[in-house]
Motif scaffolding. Structure first.
Motif, PDB file in Angstrom:
ATOM      1  N   ALA A 161       0.969  -0.932  -0.044  1.00  0.00           N
ATOM      2  CA  ALA A 161       0.050   0.131   0.177  1.00  0.00           C
ATOM      3  C   ALA A 161       0.842   1.140  -0.022  1.00  0.00           C
ATOM      4  CB  ALA A 161      -0.806  -0.138   1.020  1.00  0.00           C
ATOM      5  N   GLU A 162       2.303   1.288   0.365  1.00  0.00           N
ATOM      6  CA  GLU A 162       2.506   2.506   0.669  1.00  0.00           C
ATOM      7  C   GLU A 162       3.949   2.512  -0.567  1.00  0.00           C
ATOM      8  OE1 GLU A 162       6.262   3.841   3.791  1.00  0.00           O
ATOM      9  OE2 GLU A 162       5.367   2.277   4.460  1.00  0.00           O
ATOM     10  N   TYR A 163       4.311   1.355  -1.597  1.00  0.00           N
ATOM     11  CA  TYR A 163       5.511   1.897  -2.213  1.00  0.00           C
ATOM     12  C   TYR A 163       4.991   1.830  -2.929  1.00  0.00           C
ATOM     13  CZ  TYR A 163       9.313   2.250   1.372  1.00  0.00           C
ATOM     14  OH  TYR A 163       9.412   2.775   2.770  1.00  0.00           O
ATOM     15  N   ASP A 164       5.202   2.281  -4.228  1.00  0.00           N
ATOM     16  CA  ASP A 164       4.029   2.406  -5.771  1.00  0.00           C
ATOM     17  C   ASP A 164       5.012   0.808  -6.822  1.00  0.00           C
ATOM     18  OD1 ASP A 164       1.994   3.649  -5.917  1.00  0.00           O
ATOM     19  OD2 ASP A 164       3.518   6.415  -6.339  1.00  0.00           O
ATOM     20  N   CYS A 165       6.430   0.579  -5.924  1.00  0.00           N
ATOM     21  CA  CYS A 165       6.890   0.239  -7.174  1.00  0.00           C
ATOM     22  C   CYS A 165       6.588  -1.346  -6.535  1.00  0.00           C
ATOM     23  CB  CYS A 165       8.982   0.450  -6.291  1.00  0.00           C
ATOM     24  SG  CYS A 165       9.256   0.201  -4.712  1.00  0.00           S
ATOM     25  N   ILE A 166       5.527  -1.939  -5.188  1.00  0.00           N
ATOM     26  CA  ILE A 166       5.308  -3.404  -5.201  1.00  0.00           C
ATOM     27  C   ILE A 166       4.421  -3.447  -6.131  1.00  0.00           C
ATOM     28  CG2 ILE A 166       4.993  -4.828  -3.599  1.00  0.00           C
ATOM     29  CD1 ILE A 166       7.023  -2.958  -1.585  1.00  0.00           C
ATOM     30  N   GLU A 167       4.098  -4.059  -6.261  1.00  0.00           N
ATOM     31  CA  GLU A 167       2.727  -4.669  -6.836  1.00  0.00           C
ATOM     32  C   GLU A 167       1.220  -5.173  -6.280  1.00  0.00           C
ATOM     33  OE1 GLU A 167       2.562  -6.531 -10.800  1.00  0.00           O
ATOM     34  OE2 GLU A 167       4.020  -5.012 -11.771  1.00  0.00           O
ATOM     35  N   THR A 168       2.060  -6.322  -5.292  1.00  0.00           N
ATOM     36  CA  THR A 168       1.044  -7.119  -4.725  1.00  0.00           C
ATOM     37  C   THR A 168       2.088  -7.762  -3.710  1.00  0.00           C
ATOM     38  OG1 THR A 168      -0.772  -9.032  -4.575  1.00  0.00           O
ATOM     39  CG2 THR A 168       0.886  -9.040  -6.480  1.00  0.00           C
ATOM     40  N   ARG A 169       1.290  -9.037  -2.779  1.00  0.00           N
ATOM     41  CA  ARG A 169       1.739  -9.712  -2.292  1.00  0.00           C
ATOM     42  C   ARG A 169       1.305 -11.224  -1.647  1.00  0.00           C
ATOM     43  NH1 ARG A 169       0.227 -12.983   1.934  1.00  0.00           N
ATOM     44  NH2 ARG A 169      -2.004 -12.215   2.189  1.00  0.00           N
ATOM     45  N   ARG A 170       1.672 -12.503  -2.088  1.00  0.00           N
ATOM     46  CA  ARG A 170       1.888 -13.641  -2.209  1.00  0.00           C
ATOM     47  C   ARG A 170       2.205 -14.555  -1.602  1.00  0.00           C
ATOM     48  NH1 ARG A 170       1.868 -12.990  -8.409  1.00  0.00           N
ATOM     49  NH2 ARG A 170       3.945 -13.968  -8.369  1.00  0.00           N
ATOM     50  N   GLY A 171       1.489 -15.683  -1.251  1.00  0.00           N
ATOM     51  CA  GLY A 171       1.450 -16.839   0.536  1.00  0.00           C
ATOM     52  C   GLY A 171       1.362 -16.911   0.873  1.00  0.00           C
ATOM     53  N   ILE A 172       1.586 -17.731   1.927  1.00  0.00           N
ATOM     54  CA  ILE A 172       0.800 -18.483   3.410  1.00  0.00           C
ATOM     55  C   ILE A 172       1.607 -18.956   4.712  1.00  0.00           C
ATOM     56  CG2 ILE A 172      -0.630 -19.919   3.452  1.00  0.00           C
ATOM     57  CD1 ILE A 172      -1.294 -20.889   1.024  1.00  0.00           C
ATOM     58  N   GLY A 173       1.759 -18.230   5.263  1.00  0.00           N
ATOM     59  CA  GLY A 173       2.310 -18.315   6.759  1.00  0.00           C
ATOM     60  C   GLY A 173       3.839 -17.698   6.182  1.00  0.00           C
ATOM     61  N   LEU A 174       4.806 -18.396   6.688  1.00  0.00           N
ATOM     62  CA  LEU A 174       6.326 -17.910   6.699  1.00  0.00           C
ATOM     63  C   LEU A 174       6.965 -17.863   5.545  1.00  0.00           C
ATOM     64  CD1 LEU A 174       7.560 -18.272   9.936  1.00  0.00           C
ATOM     65  CD2 LEU A 174       6.722 -16.724   8.998  1.00  0.00           C
ATOM     66  N   LEU A 175       5.972 -18.424   4.345  1.00  0.00           N
ATOM     67  CA  LEU A 175       6.455 -18.240   3.072  1.00  0.00           C
ATOM     68  C   LEU A 175       5.632 -17.692   1.858  1.00  0.00           C
ATOM     69  CD1 LEU A 175       7.913 -20.473  -0.020  1.00  0.00           C
ATOM     70  CD2 LEU A 175       6.185 -21.534   0.189  1.00  0.00           C
TER      71      LEU A 175
END
Length: 404
Positions: free
Chosen positions: A334-348
């Motif tokens: 949400a803060e950085y325009d250079c990042i598109e998204t997050r993916r994953g589960i738990g600590l992966l």
């Protein structure tokens, strides 16, 4: 004549130059020589401290210098390290029993690595099909963007052409479908399909979890047509998603499963497991083997790892800290325009950037944070499973310094 060798007082660059002169150049290594670890931190030979969010690529789940783990290995070294699989040994028997209990599977074959576990799974599936109809032209459906290892069999089912092209021909009769696209699987199914293979969470290919709907449909298809479902849990298994194995999140049990990495927490060991139906109708005496697999030292490591997972409530920690990590990574998105998204589960977890992440990872290393990528534009987060929320905060603070 033997040379002078690596000097005891050599500096970092000296060691790196020695390595480059002696080792085969199959890795583009980061310019650091690690010397020791403590908890979730690594130290290089000059004493610099690093927060480790790689854990040896999802291996060192219990962190560094866990005394109980180290003592168990030292004790086994003093008793017996290796005898071969012509004989029984108590640690392997106990490890197999424990592994059956946590996985719900019925038969275990110990290997030295994840790639070897994939090799065994492929052989088991083909032998199962061979015993049904006596032919040897059966096909396996794997997934695009998958990664299963570097050996020829594992490479054959790895869904990235770049990894395979220089080593063709691979083993034959492999088809590639799209993860989470059941129609693409159906397009490849025929009377010769003997197995469908995929990672429950794709790691190297970009941190893509298989959806419950996709897994349910594939499982039903496999049951209807007597096709074997093979799940690769080498990276996503052993507690990394908050479940001992990621498929347990949905209760969709495979016919064959592979496991490695955190299974030995540093000791090279893997395994492939299967249901009794497959075990009784596939590999028999003389069909498969390994000199080192399941030796007393490796098996002792498995036993202690599984004991410590329960004793130290590792799964509960992953579920709690994993949610916190997701929240903090989502805040970065949400803060950085250079990042598109997050993916994953738990600590992966993975952060998907709009540009390659090599420079960010390099800057993080300089600031005392160890990260790796999963593809050119994704930072992968696979820390020890014992990390705390404070460790997450420390990681986020350092990562932000690289994004300014």
């Amino acid at each position: 004549m033997i040379g002078k060798g690596v000097g005891a007082n050599m500096d970092m660059q000296g060691y790196i130059e020695e390595a480059e002169a002696a080792l085969l150049h199959t890795y583009n290594r980061y310019q650091v020589v690690f010397d020791k670890g403590e908890g979730v931190y690594l130290y290089d030979i000059e004493g610099k401290k690093y927060l480790d969010f790689v854990s040896g690529i999802a291996v060192f789940a219990l962190g560094y210098r866990n005394k109980e783990y180290n003592d168990a290995l030292k004790a086994q070294i003093d008793k017996l390290i290796h005898t071969s699989n012509y004989y029984y040994n108590v640690p392997a028997i106990e490890a197999a029993k424990k592994l059956k209990e946590i996985s719900g599977m019925d038969r275990v074959f110990f290997t030295n690595s994840g790639a070897e576990a994939i090799e065994g799974a492929i052989k088991a599936a083909r032998k199962y099909a061979y015993l049904k109809d006596g032919t040897t032209d059966h096909e396996i459906i794997a997934m695009e963007h998958s990664f299963h290892g570097r050996t020829m069999g594992a490479l054959s089912v790895t869904g990235n052409p770049h990894y395979r092209e220089a080593f063709e021909p691979m083993i034959g009769n492999i088809r590639f479908a799209k993860l989470n696209d059941f129609d693409s699987v159906l397009e490849h199914v025929n009377e010769k399909t003997c197995a469908i293979l995929f990672e429950t969470v794709q790691g190297e290919g970009g941190i893509y979890p298989a959806t419950e709907d996709f897994m349910q449909k594939v499982k039903k298809l496999c049951e209807e047509k007597d096709i074997l479902l093979i799940l690769d849990e080498i990276q996503c298994g052993m507690g990394r998603t908050g479940y001992m194995y990621a498929w347990q999140r949905f209760g969709i049990k495979p016919d064959i499963m592979t496991t490695a990495k955190a299974l030995g927490c540093g000791v090279p060991v893997g395994a492939f497991l299967m249901t009794e139906k497959v075990g009784a109708n596939s590999l028999a005496a003389g069909d498969h083997g390994t000199t080192y697999g399941g030796n007393p030292l490796a098996a002792a490591a498995i036993c202690k790892v599984l004991e410590l997972f329960e004793k130290e409530n590792v799964l509960a920690n992953v579920r709690e800290v994993g949610v916190y990590l997701e929240e903090q990574l989502d805040a970065l998105v949400a803060e950085y325009d250079c990042i598109e998204t997050r993916r994953g589960i738990g600590l992966l977890q993975g952060l998907v950037f709009k540009e390659p992440v090599g420079d960010i990872i390099k800057k993080a290393m300089e600031k005392g944070l160890v990260l790796i990528n999963a593809g050119s534009n994704i930072i992968r987060f696979v820390p020890p499973l014992i990390i705390s929320k404070q460790n997450v905060d420390e990681m986020i603070s350092i990562l932000k310094q690289t994004l300014v």
